[in-house]
Scaffold this active site. Structure first.
Site, mmCIF file in Angstrom:
data_model
loop_
_atom_site.group_PDB
_atom_site.id
_atom_site.type_symbol
_atom_site.label_atom_id
_atom_site.label_comp_id
_atom_site.label_asym_id
_atom_site.label_seq_id
_atom_site.Cartn_x
_atom_site.Cartn_y
_atom_site.Cartn_z
ATOM 1 C CB CYS A 176 -0.934 -0.052 1.428
ATOM 2 S SG CYS A 176 -1.989 -1.497 1.021
ATOM 3 C CG HIS A 316 -1.194 4.878 4.792
ATOM 4 N ND1 HIS A 316 -1.260 4.722 3.470
ATOM 5 C CD2 HIS A 316 -1.790 3.663 5.309
ATOM 6 C CE1 HIS A 316 -1.413 3.134 3.313
ATOM 7 N NE2 HIS A 316 -1.876 2.506 4.315
ATOM 8 C CG HIS A 353 -6.302 1.475 1.050
ATOM 9 N ND1 HIS A 353 -5.161 2.209 -0.062
ATOM 10 C CD2 HIS A 353 -5.379 0.925 2.123
ATOM 11 C CE1 HIS A 353 -3.745 1.815 0.584
ATOM 12 N NE2 HIS A 353 -4.170 1.055 1.833
#
Lengths: 426, 395
Positions: A176, A316, A353
């Site tokens: 990620c 994040h 995400h």
């Protein structure tokens, strides 16, 4: 006239073109309008059956056709759309002749269920279907096209063909954090003097049943399916996981010298980058936060700045209980008392995400935040978490004066990348 | 960069393959080669299986071993060997600022679960819901972590403590070349002092054979050295892991480390799939290499045996008929992402011994080299795309 080299004597690296695709739409203009309006792109999944699954929502990009419908095909198409916008905006090179290398952050590739089922059907077997049977089907050559499509390298190769980038295209994954790593590799190549420009893309089209199941089995996903738009709740007390999503972000990085020489419009500056791997656990961060803190500090130092220079943090901010807590711990250690007043927002509250794309999409959002001096909100922030006392710019966008910002990306496997972004060269 | 380019030394090698484990074992078996290809386990496909290794030696915790699939164990093991060989294993100060670039493919599937689902599927009333239900019930969470490409790097961080940086490149053979190229560029330019790079490949997997069988690339039925596989060609997948510790000569000198070889150049390019592109591309790279000493030079070829790329590489080599060639694929098979680092390792081993190992096969491509070896050019040609070339020299 701002300096062409930074304090360390390296070429200043600027951004001259940006492009984006998310579940909110195609292009910067549309995305920025919706992000600043606090709109959610999360919706009920329609691409495949979610019967029997705990999570039924995602930030899918359903308006880009792909055939065959599979992750590498979607991943490639999103990347091409974003890159087209970025390259056109920068005005660099000529169409199909980009004067620099390509770095593509993308998800791992494998044969998927629709393909496996097609092969099983072609095997003609009514009894046991094992890999021996599938291998016999392969040998007939009727699925020859799957070879190229399911090679890891073909996404980047096709993009290199389309945009005419130079040299061997690099496909990469740092889970990620991948999008951040793609920008980091471009930044480093320009700083080494290898090239004047680089095309850096983060892209991900891997919302399919098996990927969803895998994250679900790790208890990483939100299971709040109704309403879909409220599933992603970063930094809230009732946050219950992240929401898978798709999209792509593309940035044209260029040495400031080359950009000014050709009269290009400067959209922002990649001032610094830091990384630090975590050796604690495969999916969890070190409880002391050292790698996150170290990564952010490395980035700020690399930019020749100090924490007090940072005016905004694009987090994040996945919305998993653990990530948001750890990110707070990391930010608190870096910024001290200021952590309560510095705006820290999660773009993922609106677009979910985007996994391998997230670092690039969010770097772009951060640069637009600096450009417009306006901070898109963290939406779905209804129940503050007293353990995470942050100014998340709750629910409504806000104007602010900002010069320097950071964008964080953390991933499974102990991956941590932080970018320092600036509005204009100094 | 304002400073002059710095020398980069290979100071550590970790390699496991069908030939065994470590630099010495590889040198010995290459000096007296025997067949390592396995014709039976995946018949009709030929693979080079990994020689037995004692995992505990480099991955002491059983819990860590259980969290990995074979490709990650192979890589984590080889990385440990490389760190040990460089004398930096357990050195927290160095490992915390060590670069890591890993070339990786994807993880292994649970083929039994896939087969069970496919077999039951025709009887399922709602096929999609059936697959969802079975996946929720049968997929192991740890398997997902083994499938993520970057989790080899993640496991190296956890098991060996390499944390300075962690980047994973994907894209078959080209990923291995670019991992090495970027590691070298960072050291030469002063962005980094020391790096660990390499890759791992597990050939003993049906779903991987399947990917290459779509394109008809697998060698079947009968083993032959890579130059003697006929017009259709084919590669025999090989299980191997290879990692290299590369550092600036200053950094090595300061800690008293000895070089195995100097890594002088790495070039990569696309190779666009058009006829002649491999031959021309390799020739262009050859012209860009630093000066070569013709009589002390050998080529360590990464020719896979796949066509048409192997014939195209052979055409390039035939333009340099005086230079001895060795195709390592004959001995260790083709390792995709891991292949280039494995060949850099084997080239460094030969250069450090100052001589070349014996030729293999009767195709007339490989011939005996009597004299001393001071330089080795490593080639890496992707079976579909990607070209790489490196120059190693005695340091």
């Amino acid at each position: 006239m701002p300096a062409l080299r930074d304090k360390a004597g390296r070429p200043v690296v600027v951004v001259t073109g940006m492009g984006v695709v998310t579940s909110l739409g195609v292009g910067k203009t549309d995305n920025w309008a919706k992000l600043t309006a606090g709109e959610s792109g999360i919706r009920e999944i329609s691409r495949f059956s979610t019967e029997g699954l705990r999570t039924r929502v995602a930030g899918t990009v359903d308006f880009v056709p792909a055939e065959p419908l599979c992750a590498p095909e979607l991943t490639e198409r999103f990347a091409a759309l974003a890159a087209q916008e970025a390259v056109a905006e920068s005005g660099i090179g000529t169409p199909g002749d980009f004067p620099g290398p390509l770095f593509v952050a993308m998800p791992p590739v494998e044969i998927e269920w629709p393909q496996r089922r097609a092969m099983a059907q072609a095997s003609g077997s009514n009894t046991d279907i094992d890999y021996d049977a599938l291998l016999r089907v392969c040998a007939t050559g009727q699925f020859h096209a799957y070879h190229e499509r399911f090679l890891f390298g073909s996404v980047a190769e096709h993009l290199a063909d389309t945009f005419g980038t130079k040299g061997s295209p690099i496909s990469l994954s740092t889970a990620c954090a991948s999008g951040g790593t793609a920008i980091q590799l471009g930044l480093e190549a320009i700083r080494r003097g290898e090239t004047d420009a680089a095309l850096c893309i983060g892209t991900d089209g891997s919302v399919n049943a098996e990927s969803l199941v895998r994250f679900s089995l790790l208890s990483a996903l939100s299971t709040q399916n109704e309403p879909a738009s409220a599933a992603a709740k970063p930094f809230s007390k009732n946050r219950d996981g992240f929401v898978m999503a798709e999209g792509a972000g593309a940035l044209v990085l260029e040495s400031y010298e080359s950009a000014t020489a050709r009269g290009a419009r400067i959209l922002g500056v990649i001032e610094g980058c830091g990384e630090m791997a975590d050796s604690f656990h495969r999916t969890r961060s070190s409880p002391d936060g050292k790698p996150v803190i170290g990564c952010i500090n490395n980035a700020i130092t690399d930019a020749g700045l100090v924490p007090d220079d940072i005016d905004y943090v694009n987090a994040h901010g996945t919305g998993t209980p653990e990530n948001d807590k750890m990110e707070y711990v990391g930010a608190a250690a870096v910024f001290g008392e200021r952590v309560k007043s510095i705006p820290i927002t999660s773009t993922k509250s609106m677009i979910g995400h985007t996994l391998s794309a997230a670092g690039a999409v969010e770097a772009m959002v951060t640069l637009m935040t600096l450009q417009h001096q306006r901070i898109p909100p963290t939406i779905n922030y209804q129940v503050p978490d007293p353990a995470i006392p942050l100014d998340v710019v709750p629910n409504v966008a806000r104007d602010a004066r900002m010069r320097h910002a950071i964008s964080n990306s953390f991933g499974f496997g102990g991956q941590n990348v932080c970018l320092v972004l600036g509005g204009e060269p100094t | 960069m304002a400073d002059a380019p710095r020398d980069a030394w290979i100071t550590g090698i970790g390699i496991v393959s069908s030939l065994g484990e470590g630099a010495d074992a590889h040198w010995q078996t290459l000096s007296a080669p025997g067949a390592t290809a396995n014709l039976s386990s995946f018949a009709p496909y030929i693979v080079h299986p990994l020689a037995p290794i004692e995992l505990d030696k480099q991955i002491p915790k059983k819990g860590d071993q259980r969290q990995m699939e074979p490709w990650q164990r192979i890589g984590t093991y080889a990385a440990g060997l490389a760190l040990e060989s460089a004398g930096v294993k357990g050195n927290a100060d160095i490992l915390s600022r060590m670069d890591m670039i890993v070339a990786a493919g994807g993880g292994e599937r649970d083929v039994a679960t896939d087969a069970a689902i496919l077999t039951s599927l025709p009887k399922a009333e709602k096929p999609d819901a059936f697959i969802n239900e079975r996946m929720m019930g049968d997929l192991r969470p740890t398997l997902f972590l083994a499938q993520l490409s970057n989790l080899l790097a993640g496991n190296i961080s956890i098991v060996h403590g390499v944390t300075g940086s962690s980047r994973t490149f994907m894209g078959e053979e080209a990923a291995g070349v670019d991992a090495a190229r970027i590691a070298l560029a960072r050291i030469v330019s002063g962005q980094s002092d020391i790096a660990l790079f390499g890759g791992a490949h597990n050939a003993e997997r049906q779903e991987l054979l399947m990917l290459y069988e779509f394109g008809g690339y697998n060698l079947k039925d009968k083993f032959a050295p890579v130059w003697e596989r006929g017009p259709k060609g084919g590669f025999a997948l090989g299980s191997h892991g290879a990692f290299i510790v590369l550092e600036s000569s200053d950094h090595a000198r300061k800690r008293g480390a000895k070089p195995l070889a100097k890594l002088s150049a790495i070039l990569s390019d696309r190779g666009n799939g058009k006829p002649g592109a491999v031959t021309d591309g390799l020739e262009r790279m050859w012209d860009k290499l630093p000066p070569l000493t013709q009589d002390r030079l050998a080529v360590i070829s990464g020719a896979s045996g796949a066509e048409p790329t192997t014939t195209e590489e052979r055409a390039f080599l035939s333009k340099h008929p005086a230079i001895p060639v060795r195709a390592t694929g004959t001995h260790i098979g083709h390792g995709l992402e891991a292949q280039f680092s494995a060949n850099l390792a084997l080239a460094a081993i030969a250069v450090s011994h100052g001589k070349l190992f014996p030729p293999a096969g009767d195709a007339g491509v490989e011939r005996v080299m009597e004299g001393p070896l001071a330089q080795a050019v490593v080639t890496g040609v992707g079976h579909w795309r990607g070209l790489g070339m490196a120059l190693l020299e005695a340091a």
